[in-house]
Design a protein around this motif. Structure first.
Motif, PDB file in Angstrom:
ATOM      1  N   TYR A  36       3.893   4.130   8.454  1.00 51.00           N
ATOM      2  CA  TYR A  36       4.138   4.043   7.008  1.00 51.00           C
ATOM      3  C   TYR A  36       5.518   3.458   6.728  1.00 51.00           C
ATOM      4  CZ  TYR A  36       3.695   5.558   2.118  1.00 51.00           C
ATOM      5  OH  TYR A  36       3.590   5.593   0.746  1.00 51.00           O
ATOM      6  N   PHE A  37       6.514   3.878   7.511  1.00 48.48           N
ATOM      7  CA  PHE A  37       7.878   3.390   7.303  1.00 48.48           C
ATOM      8  C   PHE A  37       8.022   1.901   7.627  1.00 48.48           C
ATOM      9  CE2 PHE A  37      10.516   7.575   7.547  1.00 48.48           C
ATOM     10  CZ  PHE A  37      10.074   7.882   6.273  1.00 48.48           C
ATOM     11  N   VAL A  38       7.187   1.386   8.522  1.00 48.82           N
ATOM     12  CA  VAL A  38       7.208  -0.061   8.783  1.00 48.82           C
ATOM     13  C   VAL A  38       6.851  -0.810   7.499  1.00 48.82           C
ATOM     14  CG1 VAL A  38       6.040  -1.934  10.004  1.00 48.82           C
ATOM     15  CG2 VAL A  38       6.766   0.099  11.257  1.00 48.82           C
ATOM     16  N   ARG A  39       5.867  -0.286   6.765  1.00 50.36           N
ATOM     17  CA  ARG A  39       5.480  -0.905   5.497  1.00 50.36           C
ATOM     18  C   ARG A  39       6.569  -0.715   4.443  1.00 50.36           C
ATOM     19  NH1 ARG A  39       0.389   1.962   6.009  1.00 50.36           N
ATOM     20  NH2 ARG A  39       0.508   2.607   3.825  1.00 50.36           N
ATOM     21  N   PRO A  44       6.535  11.584  13.230  1.00 45.91           N
ATOM     22  CA  PRO A  44       5.141  11.324  13.618  1.00 45.91           C
ATOM     23  C   PRO A  44       4.849   9.825  13.666  1.00 45.91           C
ATOM     24  CG  PRO A  44       5.268  12.925  11.817  1.00 45.91           C
ATOM     25  CD  PRO A  44       6.625  12.337  11.962  1.00 45.91           C
ATOM     26  N   ARG A  45       3.909   9.443  14.502  1.00 48.43           N
ATOM     27  CA  ARG A  45       3.504   8.035  14.577  1.00 48.43           C
ATOM     28  C   ARG A  45       2.988   7.540  13.228  1.00 48.43           C
ATOM     29  NH1 ARG A  45       5.110   4.680  18.755  1.00 48.43           N
ATOM     30  NH2 ARG A  45       5.242   5.900  20.679  1.00 48.43           N
ATOM     31  N   LYS A  46       2.262   8.412  12.521  1.00 50.82           N
ATOM     32  CA  LYS A  46       1.755   8.025  11.203  1.00 50.82           C
ATOM     33  C   LYS A  46       2.900   7.735  10.243  1.00 50.82           C
ATOM     34  CE  LYS A  46      -2.658  10.515  11.392  1.00 50.82           C
ATOM     35  NZ  LYS A  46      -3.492  11.587  10.781  1.00 50.82           N
ATOM     36  N   CYS A  47       3.965   8.512  10.365  1.00 51.34           N
ATOM     37  CA  CYS A  47       5.141   8.290   9.528  1.00 51.34           C
ATOM     38  C   CYS A  47       5.800   6.960   9.885  1.00 51.34           C
ATOM     39  CB  CYS A  47       6.129   9.442   9.707  1.00 51.34           C
ATOM     40  SG  CYS A  47       7.680   9.256   8.795  1.00 51.34           S
ATOM     41  N   ALA A  48       5.886   6.674  11.189  1.00 51.88           N
ATOM     42  CA  ALA A  48       6.490   5.417  11.628  1.00 51.88           C
ATOM     43  C   ALA A  48       5.695   4.223  11.112  1.00 51.88           C
ATOM     44  CB  ALA A  48       6.563   5.388  13.152  1.00 51.88           C
ATOM     45  N   SER A  99       9.296  -5.288  12.639  1.00 61.05           N
ATOM     46  CA  SER A  99       7.967  -5.830  12.917  1.00 61.05           C
ATOM     47  C   SER A  99       7.082  -4.832  13.651  1.00 61.05           C
ATOM     48  CB  SER A  99       8.083  -7.115  13.751  1.00 61.05           C
ATOM     49  OG  SER A  99       8.757  -6.857  14.973  1.00 61.05           O
ATOM     50  N   SER A 100       7.683  -3.778  14.202  1.00 60.89           N
ATOM     51  CA  SER A 100       6.918  -2.757  14.921  1.00 60.89           C
ATOM     52  C   SER A 100       7.586  -1.404  14.727  1.00 60.89           C
ATOM     53  CB  SER A 100       6.830  -3.087  16.415  1.00 60.89           C
ATOM     54  OG  SER A 100       8.118  -3.020  17.012  1.00 60.89           O
ATOM     55  N   GLU A 101       6.879  -0.356  15.116  1.00 57.66           N
ATOM     56  CA  GLU A 101       7.415   0.992  14.968  1.00 57.66           C
ATOM     57  C   GLU A 101       8.687   1.183  15.781  1.00 57.66           C
ATOM     58  OE1 GLU A 101       4.195   3.476  16.138  1.00 57.66           O
ATOM     59  OE2 GLU A 101       2.854   2.757  14.556  1.00 57.66           O
ATOM     60  N   GLY A 134       0.803  -1.222   0.000  1.00 58.17           N
ATOM     61  CA  GLY A 134       0.000   0.000   0.000  1.00 58.17           C
ATOM     62  C   GLY A 134       0.828   1.261   0.000  1.00 58.17           C
ATOM     63  N   LEU A 135       1.876   1.305  -0.812  1.00 61.80           N
ATOM     64  CA  LEU A 135       2.796   2.440  -0.850  1.00 61.80           C
ATOM     65  C   LEU A 135       2.616   3.237  -2.139  1.00 61.80           C
ATOM     66  CD1 LEU A 135       6.004   0.572   0.381  1.00 61.80           C
ATOM     67  CD2 LEU A 135       4.363   1.857   1.767  1.00 61.80           C
TER      68      LEU A 135
END
Length: 482
Positions: free
Chosen positions: A160-163, A154-158, A185-187, A90-91
């Motif tokens: 997204y970066f996991v993906r 931001p948490r939202k960025c983290a 596997s996690s932020e 989903g990128l």
């Protein structure tokens, strides 16, 4: 580029865009026009995507987004495997092949482990062994000084970066036959990994390191780091990329072959930020623990800031010494750096008129601000210049080929592109001229900005109407001139 069938290196063949002959020269000997390394041909994407999915050992995604056409010089595309994997995670991809997350800049020089959601032990591993008082870091409420190239995302960025990390690891293992790198596997697993910060309209990325997270939609970083991106920390929005994505997937070959095509791309990378080389706004940041008494006395004299800067500890005074890197202080502690507004009004408001009205409503509430003066400055320094400039640009614009993107100062006599025969289009449109016209009229009427500006806007509107309306030929008779 290697052949997908046999793995051997491919050779770029040049084709005449007019006669279609394959030639090994830069100019077609028959047509006397430049040759290109591409040509139109049918492509069975269903088969190609099926082969890519088979190679990756994944199910075909429901949607694989692409572009209508390639605009780079050689029209070389990415391998389809990258598009399939991005679709799986989903990128979204940028024009240069990188995956980015945009966040508003916010300056930060100090923090506590609790504020950025990271354990004390993890921070100690990253080099934060002591707090600002020189005491060993032991509890999550001790104040630490942020290192110049560390960032709090931001948490939202983290999320997204996991993906993104999952996409990169799968790309490494399944396409390039290498070991995975991130194994995220996690932020929290992103802590310590490198990112690249890039501001719009620039071509130099700045290396940073993730040290924590914030629930706000901002990227907290040192003022020096933001300034290295050529930003002055006033709430601009920049991009963040995982460093490996930049190194692995960025290619200058993907960038559009047109003016401005290389902007917003990390052509260069600054691995170490030198405070002496950033913008001067960052040099004016005060890093004092307190203001001396002389400073307060000078305020009664209405002294200019530059006349009292020598008595305040600012970054400029530390340049060229070890103190330019660390040892910064602050005068006012806060309960939590995350207690501010989660999202700026500029992002929440959608139209320019809404943003303008919000700004003026705020100006009317502040006694120290003259709302009439604010409206006048917005009109004269922004709207009027933009409208007049776009109107002038329309009348002197060039024309562009829709197929090969070639630009022409004047319309060719044949009425189509002489290079590839494609249709021509404008480069400046009516919407670009009129976008601030209604807002300008609204300002003039609401704040009574004078008849001069009202007449200027009226003349501009009449000129626009004369350009775009009434162009159909009208049959007239002699009676019309009576």
């Amino acid at each position: 580029m290697k052949c997908p069938r046999c793995g051997e290196e491919t050779i770029l063949e040049k084709v005449c865009p007019q006669c279609g002959k394959t030639v090994n020269e830069d100019v077609c000997p028959s047509c006397k026009i430049p040759t290109v390394g591409y040509t139109r041909q049918p492509v069975n994407f269903r088969v190609l995507i099926g082969e890519a999915c088979k190679k990756l050992r994944v199910s075909p995604p429901k949607i694989v987004k692409g572009v209508k056409k390639l605009m780079n010089k050689t029209r070389v595309p990415e391998i389809l495997e990258k598009g399939v994997l991005r679709a799986k995670y989903g990128l979204f991809v940028f024009k240069d092949g990188t995956v980015r997350f945009d966040a508003t800049n916010a300056p930060l020089t100090h923090f506590t482990p609790r504020e950025i959601g990271v354990s004390v032990s993890k921070l100690r591993q990253l080099g934060y062994s002591h707090d600002v008082e020189g005491e060993p870091l032991k509890n999550p409420d001790q104040v630490c000084e942020l290192k110049i190239q560390d960032v709090v995302i931001p948490r939202k960025c983290a999320e997204y970066f996991v993906r993104v990390a999952g996409f990169l690891d799968e790309l490494l293992t399944k396409v390039y036959g290498l070991s995975s790198f991130y194994n995220v596997s996690s932020e929290e697993d992103l802590i310590g990994h490198l990112v690249v910060g890039l501001a719009p309209h620039t071509s130099v990325g700045i290396l940073g390191r993730i040290v924590g997270f914030t629930d706000l939609n901002v990227c907290y970083a040192h003022p020096v780091w933001h300034s290295a991106k050529r930003r002055d920390c006033d709430g601009d929005e920049d991009s963040l990329m995982l460093a490996l994505d930049t190194f692995l997937n960025f290619s200058r070959e993907y960038l559009p072959a047109q003016i401005g095509g290389i902007m917003d791309a990390p052509l260069l990378l600054i691995p170490v930020v030198n405070p002496k080389e950033v913008q001067r706004q960052a040099h004016d940041v005060d890093v004092a623990a307190f203001y001396p008494l002389d400073f307060y006395r000078k305020t009664w004299e209405n002294a200019r800031s530059k006349d009292v800067s020598h008595i305040i500890d600012i970054i400029e005074h530390r340049l060229g010494t070890e103190a330019q890197w660390e040892g910064f202080h602050y005068t006012t502690p806060v309960s939590n750096v995350n207690s501010g507004v989660r999202q700026t009004m500029y992002k929440r408001l959608t139209t320019m008129l809404e943003k303008l009205n919000s700004q003026l409503e705020l100006a009317e509430k502040i006694r120290a601000v003259d709302a009439h003066e604010v409206a006048s400055k917005v009109l004269t320094t922004h709207f009027m210049r933009d409208i007049s400039g776009n109107l002038r640009a329309f009348s002197t614009q060039a024309f562009r080929c829709k197929s090969c993107n070639k630009r022409f100062r004047r319309v060719p006599l044949r009425g189509k592109c002489p290079v590839c025969g494609g249709p021509l289009t404008l480069t400046v449109y009516r919407g670009g001229i009129e976008k601030y016209l209604d807002a300008a009229e609204h300002l003039i009427k609401k704040y009574g900005l004078g008849e001069y500006y009202a007449q200027r806007i009226m003349l501009v509107r009449e000129e626009i109407n004369s350009l775009f309306e009434g162009k159909k030929p009208r049959q007239v008779s002699l009676v019309d001139f009576a």
